[in-house]
Write a protein that holds these residues in place. Structure first.
Motif, PDB file in Angstrom:
ATOM      1  N   LYS A  46     -24.169 -30.704 -12.341  1.00  0.00           N
ATOM      2  CA  LYS A  46     -25.575 -30.793 -12.723  1.00  0.00           C
ATOM      3  C   LYS A  46     -26.148 -32.188 -12.533  1.00  0.00           C
ATOM      4  N   SER A 103     -27.989 -21.294 -15.667  1.00  0.00           N
ATOM      5  CA  SER A 103     -26.692 -20.877 -15.139  1.00  0.00           C
ATOM      6  C   SER A 103     -26.835 -20.514 -13.668  1.00  0.00           C
ATOM      7  N   GLY A 158     -21.403 -26.795  -9.056  1.00  0.00           N
ATOM      8  CA  GLY A 158     -21.968 -26.737 -10.398  1.00  0.00           C
ATOM      9  C   GLY A 158     -22.063 -28.100 -11.051  1.00  0.00           C
TER      10      GLY A 158
END
Length: 267
Positions: free
Chosen positions: A245, A5, A243
């Motif tokens: 990935k 995270s 964010g």
């Protein structure tokens, strides 16, 4: 690679802890205070300026050379909107731009300057906001980011020969130029991200950051190469900012081009 995270924003150039440490250095050290004053001066100047984006992306900087002597040209007085005189420092010739071909599009070469000023400006404004808490700096950075989000996809893809091919850019004529321009954009955006509403974040991500990273910079890898490291930095920063990935993994762990391979094979 398993990606944990991500921490809260800001998380790219500086974390909240890093910002507090920076503030402390500004208080304690003259060199840090001097550098901060330079950043704040640049940010203050931007607060007074209207945000006006160039009408197109920039030409390859290596074309900015005298056709007679081959030396780098000097930018002279402005002779029209986004048009300048270009002077040879050897023979004194004044060269006018001809945008019909890249080798004579000298005005296009100069467009690197305003594009890079705005990119660096987003970072300076973000730093000024974090140090002072003055939301005027964040608002001006937001204005620049949203202007590019609206304009970016209208800039034609072009390479150093003016061709719409992989390896070119929209703001610059190479994906190297696009990467070096995008890096401070990401770092500055991260510093003001918590001030943006979701609609602004979506507009910046979908109109600017993701197209630049995935459609312009990611195609046409350079293998083990210094240019690929700039590209990895830009793609990775977009990934960590949003964010995403897939972008993070590509920038770090791609077996042919990623950061780990660059360190193993290129150093």
């Amino acid at each position: 690679m398993r990606i944990p995270s991500l921490p809260p924003h800001p998380r790219l150039l500086l974390s909240n802890k890093g910002i507090e440490e920076m503030k402390s250095r500004i208080e304690r050290f003259d060199w840090a205070k001097t550098r901060w004053e330079s950043i704040k001066k640049a940010a203050d100047a931007l607060l007074k300026e209207e945000v006006v984006l160039p009408p197109r992306g920039a030409n390859w900087s290596h074309w900015y050379a005298c056709p007679v002597h081959g030396c780098g040209l000097q930018t002279g007085k402005q002779v029209g909107q986004w048009k300048w005189e270009h002077k040879c420092p050897v023979g004194g010739e004044i060269v006018r731009s001809d945008p019909t071909k890249p080798s004579t599009d000298y005005d296009g070469c100069v467009l690197h300057q305003p594009h890079n000023k705005l990119s660096r400006g987003v970072l300076d404004l973000g730093l000024a906001y974090q140090v002072t808490g003055d939301r005027r700096y964040a608002a001006k950075a937001r204005e620049i980011l949203l202007a590019y989000a609206e304009k970016y996809l209208s800039y034609p893809l072009h390479n150093t020969r003016g061709e719409a091919k992989i390896g070119g850019g929209r703001v610059g004529s190479q994906n190297l130029d696009e990467s070096t321009w995008l890096i401070p954009i990401c770092q500055g955006a991260d510093l003001i991200w918590e001030t943006l509403c979701q609609a602004d974040r979506d507009a910046i991500a979908n109109g600017l950051l993701l197209p630049a990273a995935k459609e312009v910079i990611q195609p046409g890898p350079h293998g083990i190469h210094n240019i690929q490291n700039w590209r990895n930095s830009a793609m990775g920063l977009v990934g960590f900012l949003l964010g995403d990935k897939d972008l993070i993994r590509y920038a770090i762990d791609n077996p042919d081009t990623g950061f780990r391979s660059q360190m193993q094979k290129g150093v």
